[in-house]
Design a protein around this motif. Structure first.
Motif, PDB file in Angstrom:
ATOM      1  N   TYR A   1      -2.122 -67.016 -63.502  1.00  0.00           N
ATOM      2  CA  TYR A   1      -2.206 -65.565 -63.554  1.00  0.00           C
ATOM      3  C   TYR A   1      -2.417 -65.135 -64.996  1.00  0.00           C
ATOM      4  CZ  TYR A   1      -0.610 -65.440 -58.738  1.00  0.00           C
ATOM      5  OH  TYR A   1      -0.524 -65.604 -57.385  1.00  0.00           O
TER       6      TYR A   1
ATOM      7  N   TYR B   1      -4.765 -44.946 -57.780  1.00  0.00           N
ATOM      8  CA  TYR B   1      -4.137 -45.293 -56.501  1.00  0.00           C
ATOM      9  C   TYR B   1      -3.505 -44.074 -55.841  1.00  0.00           C
ATOM     10  CZ  TYR B   1      -4.404 -50.155 -58.060  1.00  0.00           C
ATOM     11  OH  TYR B   1      -4.840 -51.379 -58.493  1.00  0.00           O
TER      12      TYR B   1
ATOM     13  N   ASP C   1       2.880 -51.474 -53.455  1.00  0.00           N
ATOM     14  CA  ASP C   1       2.254 -52.693 -52.947  1.00  0.00           C
ATOM     15  C   ASP C   1       0.755 -52.791 -53.241  1.00  0.00           C
ATOM     16  OD1 ASP C   1       4.688 -53.642 -52.140  1.00  0.00           O
ATOM     17  OD2 ASP C   1       4.409 -53.149 -50.020  1.00  0.00           O
ATOM     18  N   PRO C   2      -0.023 -51.699 -53.136  1.00  0.00           N
ATOM     19  CA  PRO C   2      -1.460 -51.831 -53.455  1.00  0.00           C
ATOM     20  C   PRO C   2      -1.694 -52.281 -54.904  1.00  0.00           C
ATOM     21  CG  PRO C   2      -1.059 -49.784 -52.268  1.00  0.00           C
ATOM     22  CD  PRO C   2       0.292 -50.362 -52.598  1.00  0.00           C
TER      23      PRO C   2
ATOM     24  N   ILE D   1       0.478 -54.046 -56.730  1.00  0.00           N
ATOM     25  CA  ILE D   1       0.959 -55.426 -56.810  1.00  0.00           C
ATOM     26  C   ILE D   1      -0.089 -56.384 -56.239  1.00  0.00           C
ATOM     27  CG2 ILE D   1       2.724 -57.035 -55.993  1.00  0.00           C
ATOM     28  CD1 ILE D   1       4.672 -54.561 -56.079  1.00  0.00           C
ATOM     29  N   GLU D   2      -0.703 -56.005 -55.132  1.00  0.00           N
ATOM     30  CA  GLU D   2      -1.755 -56.843 -54.537  1.00  0.00           C
ATOM     31  C   GLU D   2      -2.913 -57.038 -55.508  1.00  0.00           C
ATOM     32  OE1 GLU D   2      -2.753 -55.016 -50.794  1.00  0.00           O
ATOM     33  OE2 GLU D   2      -0.703 -55.276 -50.047  1.00  0.00           O
ATOM     34  N   ASP D   3      -3.281 -55.964 -56.216  1.00  0.00           N
ATOM     35  CA  ASP D   3      -4.368 -56.081 -57.189  1.00  0.00           C
ATOM     36  C   ASP D   3      -3.952 -56.930 -58.389  1.00  0.00           C
ATOM     37  OD1 ASP D   3      -6.044 -54.650 -55.558  1.00  0.00           O
ATOM     38  OD2 ASP D   3      -5.901 -52.785 -56.696  1.00  0.00           O
TER      39      ASP D   3
ATOM     40  N   GLN E   1      -1.854 -59.435 -58.223  1.00  0.00           N
ATOM     41  CA  GLN E   1      -1.855 -60.798 -57.709  1.00  0.00           C
ATOM     42  C   GLN E   1      -3.270 -61.355 -57.556  1.00  0.00           C
ATOM     43  OE1 GLN E   1       0.378 -60.046 -54.126  1.00  0.00           O
ATOM     44  NE2 GLN E   1       2.273 -60.805 -55.025  1.00  0.00           N
ATOM     45  N   SER E   2      -4.238 -60.506 -57.280  1.00  0.00           N
ATOM     46  CA  SER E   2      -5.601 -60.995 -57.058  1.00  0.00           C
ATOM     47  C   SER E   2      -6.398 -61.155 -58.356  1.00  0.00           C
ATOM     48  CB  SER E   2      -6.349 -60.077 -56.086  1.00  0.00           C
ATOM     49  OG  SER E   2      -6.557 -58.814 -56.671  1.00  0.00           O
TER      50      SER E   2
ATOM     51  N   TRP F   1       6.034 -59.089 -62.560  1.00  0.00           N
ATOM     52  CA  TRP F   1       4.633 -59.376 -62.869  1.00  0.00           C
ATOM     53  C   TRP F   1       4.272 -59.007 -64.305  1.00  0.00           C
ATOM     54  CZ3 TRP F   1       2.030 -62.358 -59.704  1.00  0.00           C
ATOM     55  CH2 TRP F   1       2.465 -62.462 -58.387  1.00  0.00           C
TER      56      TRP F   1
END
Length: 175
Positions: free
Chosen positions: A3, A39, A64-65, A67-69, A71-72, A95
């Motif tokens: 990451y 967002y 969460d949106p 956090i998902e970004d 993580q990706s 993170w």
């Protein structure tokens, strides 16, 4: 899986988060950026000033949106977050590797916000709102977000000087 180093940039509204985030993205090779204001979050309070008045609950925001970004973003060396909460949200906190708070005087931040938002004839109403309610939201940032930052930068410095200061301190922290 690797990451990126995640750098959160926080400041009051008009404090320079977006400008500094964009400039850091340009300067740090292999970096990407995410912008909080891009967002729509579930649980976000309709009125920030009322949220602050009752005692802000940062966990109320469903992030969460974001956090998902985060993580990706595996291919980036650095991920810069234009993100006002620093370490205050428990699901985002793990993170973040490095938090920067841009300490911009409130009068400068307010002037920038008024210029940015082009309020036109509504300036008097904006300033009245700031004096009666909005200022408390700014003070919340100073009391809750600023003390947790890994680095506090003088928001009256030029954009270039702020970015240089962050990069210099980031290098000494992570090498």
């Amino acid at each position: 899986m690797t990451y990126p180093t995640v750098i959160a940039v926080a400041a009051v509204s008009g404090g320079g988060k977006t400008t500094i985030t964009k400039k850091l993205r340009e300067r740090l090779s292999g970096s990407e950026a995410l912008f909080f204001d891009a967002y729509e979050f579930e649980g976000a309070p309709e009125y920030i000033t009322e949220w602050v008045e009752v005692g802000p609950d940062y966990q109320q925001w469903e992030l969460d949106p974001l956090i998902e970004d985060i993580q990706s973003a595996q291919n980036a060396s650095f991920l810069i977050l234009d993100y006002p909460f620093s370490y205050k949200h428990e699901k985002v906190k793990p993170w973040i590797d490095y938090s920067v708070y841009i300490d911009t005087p409130l009068d400068i931040a307010m002037a920038r916000r008024l210029l940015r938002d082009e309020v036109g004839p509504g300036v008097k109403e904006e300033l009245t709102h700031y004096l009666h309610a909005g200022r408390n939201a700014y003070l919340e940032m100073l009391q809750s977000i600023k003390p947790d930052a890994d680095l506090v930068v003088d928001g009256t410095l030029s954009v270039e000087n702020i970015v240089e200061h962050i990069i210099k301190n980031l290098s000494s922290e992570h090498h």
